[in-house]
Design a protein around this motif. Structure first.
Motif, short mmCIF file in Angstrom:
data_model
loop_
_atom_site.label_atom_id
_atom_site.label_comp_id
_atom_site.label_asym_id
_atom_site.label_seq_id
_atom_site.Cartn_x
_atom_site.Cartn_y
_atom_site.Cartn_z
N TYR A 155 85.91 40.09 129.25
CA TYR A 155 87.04 41.11 130.54
C TYR A 155 86.98 42.91 130.41
O TYR A 155 85.72 43.10 129.87
CB TYR A 155 88.40 40.34 128.71
CG TYR A 155 87.79 41.38 127.66
CD1 TYR A 155 89.17 42.48 127.52
CD2 TYR A 155 87.76 41.30 126.99
CE1 TYR A 155 88.91 42.83 126.59
CE2 TYR A 155 87.82 41.53 125.61
CZ TYR A 155 87.87 42.96 125.67
OH TYR A 155 88.31 43.82 124.74
N GLY A 156 87.61 43.22 130.71
CA GLY A 156 87.93 44.42 131.29
C GLY A 156 88.23 44.92 132.07
O GLY A 156 88.43 44.18 132.97
N TYR A 204 84.12 42.96 125.55
CA TYR A 204 84.33 43.32 126.14
C TYR A 204 83.12 44.05 127.61
O TYR A 204 82.31 43.51 127.53
CB TYR A 204 84.70 44.66 125.77
CG TYR A 204 85.07 46.49 127.03
CD1 TYR A 204 86.18 45.91 127.65
CD2 TYR A 204 84.40 46.98 126.55
CE1 TYR A 204 86.66 47.06 128.28
CE2 TYR A 204 84.93 48.12 127.70
CZ TYR A 204 86.01 48.13 128.22
OH TYR A 204 86.41 49.62 129.08
N SER A 205 83.95 44.42 128.49
CA SER A 205 82.31 44.06 129.79
C SER A 205 81.22 44.61 129.35
O SER A 205 80.34 44.76 129.97
CB SER A 205 83.29 44.26 131.15
OG SER A 205 84.12 46.04 130.74
N GLU A 206 81.65 46.01 129.09
CA GLU A 206 80.00 47.03 128.55
C GLU A 206 79.36 46.45 127.61
O GLU A 206 78.34 46.12 127.13
CB GLU A 206 80.70 48.28 128.05
CG GLU A 206 80.78 49.44 128.74
CD GLU A 206 80.13 49.82 129.89
OE1 GLU A 206 79.13 50.41 129.27
OE2 GLU A 206 80.39 50.03 130.87
N ASP A 207 79.78 44.87 126.68
CA ASP A 207 78.42 44.99 125.84
C ASP A 207 78.06 43.67 126.37
O ASP A 207 77.21 43.56 126.17
CB ASP A 207 79.37 44.43 124.38
CG ASP A 207 79.87 45.32 123.58
OD1 ASP A 207 79.72 45.94 123.74
OD2 ASP A 207 81.24 45.29 122.77
N ASN A 229 77.78 43.55 119.45
CA ASN A 229 79.34 43.97 119.94
C ASN A 229 79.56 45.71 119.83
O ASN A 229 80.16 45.86 118.30
CB ASN A 229 80.95 43.57 119.28
CG ASN A 229 81.30 41.94 120.14
OD1 ASN A 229 80.94 41.98 121.06
ND2 ASN A 229 80.45 41.58 118.75
N TYR A 263 82.69 46.86 121.63
CA TYR A 263 83.91 47.30 121.55
C TYR A 263 84.28 46.14 121.30
O TYR A 263 84.57 45.04 121.41
CB TYR A 263 84.27 47.34 122.96
CG TYR A 263 83.25 48.80 123.62
CD1 TYR A 263 84.40 49.54 124.20
CD2 TYR A 263 82.07 48.26 124.01
CE1 TYR A 263 83.28 51.10 124.84
CE2 TYR A 263 81.60 49.82 124.58
CZ TYR A 263 82.19 51.13 124.61
OH TYR A 263 81.50 52.06 125.38
N LEU A 315 87.61 44.59 119.97
CA LEU A 315 89.06 43.80 121.17
C LEU A 315 90.18 44.45 121.08
O LEU A 315 90.67 44.78 122.49
CB LEU A 315 90.02 42.37 120.49
CG LEU A 315 91.08 41.48 121.31
CD1 LEU A 315 89.91 41.03 122.48
CD2 LEU A 315 91.20 39.95 120.57
N GLY A 362 89.17 47.66 123.52
CA GLY A 362 89.27 46.88 124.56
C GLY A 362 89.83 46.72 125.54
O GLY A 362 89.72 46.87 126.17
N LYS A 418 91.28 49.47 126.77
CA LYS A 418 90.16 50.29 128.35
C LYS A 418 91.01 49.84 129.44
O LYS A 418 91.37 50.23 130.31
CB LYS A 418 88.98 50.99 127.80
CG LYS A 418 88.85 51.35 126.82
CD LYS A 418 86.89 51.25 126.52
CE LYS A 418 86.58 52.18 126.10
NZ LYS A 418 86.66 53.54 126.56
N THR A 419 91.56 48.37 129.48
CA THR A 419 91.82 47.64 130.38
C THR A 419 93.40 47.41 130.64
O THR A 419 93.40 47.43 132.36
CB THR A 419 91.89 46.37 129.74
OG1 THR A 419 90.16 45.25 129.40
CG2 THR A 419 91.88 45.17 131.15
#
Length: 329
Positions: A181-182, A218-221, A296, A298, A300, A303, A306-307
């Motif tokens: 997600y993200g 999270y999307s970066e991870d 990981n 980030y 939950l 993340g 940020k979302t």
């Protein structure tokens, strides 16, 4: 990895593909993107007008020969395949669509790529749903017991690639991720959908009471994991990537509503569960951590925050229909 060569991303209009293209561009790499020929709106697109990115509007089911020509022209050393019909519940409605995209067209692509000397790695983005219902921690050598047409289609292409690796030495790597997600994710997915509902103080449907448990990345991870596969991943291997902690869908939704200072109990509607729903995917990702040095970065809460920040940035540009999945042939 040399930055003057193009990396090919198939399915770049998907949330995951779009996110990873942006990740590569930030690192200075050149990227070729292939996806259905549709315009991704700014609110779901992190790579609009980016340099070092070439987009080709080719449909995997309709324009395979054009994709083959593109590959022969640019000879990418690395190909990452995100393209898929991905919605689980909806796969029961038109399973042939899922099998056409997720298996038949993919096998044609893989056969074309056999013995292409320029290809160093092919990353197949898979899913833990291929395992079906297991109550114990999932190892990469566990038998597949898929329980939905979507999961069957993904398990089938994973097995096909395994035979290609054995028979032809095809340089594939299969990566199975927890839910990712993200920012820029479509709103019909659980985290952005819940944010959307909470931001507008609307009721959300909770399938089966939200008792199933999931990990979230999270999307970066997620992007960092794929990049590490390109750099360090061993061809012929399967890698698992999981989240920092497991959570029930009910507690996830409750967490997001609380961030908007709303009482979860006032905004939930319990509905029947989706057919073939698996209760848990607890993947063992120790090999990924040891072999790739992945982790990981980030949790939950960070993340989700940020979302939410991304969502509020585009809040006035979202439509009610954005929260509803539309089947694409």
């Amino acid at each position: 990895m040399k930055k003057h060569k193009f990396i090919l991303v198939i399915g770049c209009n998907s949330f995951a593909g779009n996110t990873f293209v942006n990740f590569l561009i930030k690192k200075g790499y050149k990227v070729l993107g292939v996806s259905r020929p549709r315009l991704l709106e700014e609110r779901f697109n992190s790579i609009i007008n980016k340099k070092n990115f070439k987009f080709f509007g080719y449909d995997l089911n309709k324009n395979l020969n054009s994709i083959f020509d593109l590959i022969l022209k640019y000879e990418p050393k690395y190909i990452i395949d995100f393209a898929a019909q991905g919605m689980v519940a909806q796969s029961w409605l038109k399973p042939d669509y899922w099998f056409q995209t997720n298996l038949v067209s993919k096998v044609k692509l893989h056969k074309f790529l056999v013995n292409k000397k320029f290809l160093k790695k092919f990353i197949n983005i898979s899913t833990p749903e291929v395992y079906g219902n297991y109550s114990k921690k999932l190892k990469t050598n566990f038998a597949m017991r898929p329980s939905t047409p979507y999961a069957v289609s993904k398990a089938s292409v994973d097995l096909s690639l395994s035979t290609f690796a054995s028979q032809y030495g095809f340089p594939c790597i299969t990566a199975r991720f927890a839910n990712f997600y993200g920012p820029y994710q479509t709103l019909y997915r659980i985290i952005p959908l819940t944010i959307h509902k909470a931001a507008h103080k609307k009721i959300i449907d909770l399938h089966g009471g939200g008792t199933s448990k999931r990990f979230f990345i999270y999307s970066e991870d997620f992007s960092d994991a794929i990049f590490k596969l390109l750099v360090k991943g061993k061809t012929g291997s399967v890698y698992h990537f999981s989240g920092d902690k497991m959570i029930t869908i009910k507690d996830l939704v409750k967490k997001i509503y609380s961030k908007f200072d709303l009482n979860f109990n006032d905004f939930v509607n319990i509905t029947p569960d989706r057919p073939g729903k698996d209760m848990i995917y607890d993947m063992d990702d120790s090999f990924s951590k040891e072999d790739l040095g992945w982790k990981n970065n980030y949790n939950l809460d960070i993340g989700i925050d940020k979302t939410i920040k991304w969502y509020l940035k585009f809040n006035n540009k979202f439509k009610e229909s954005d929260g509803i999945f539309k089947l694409k042939k």
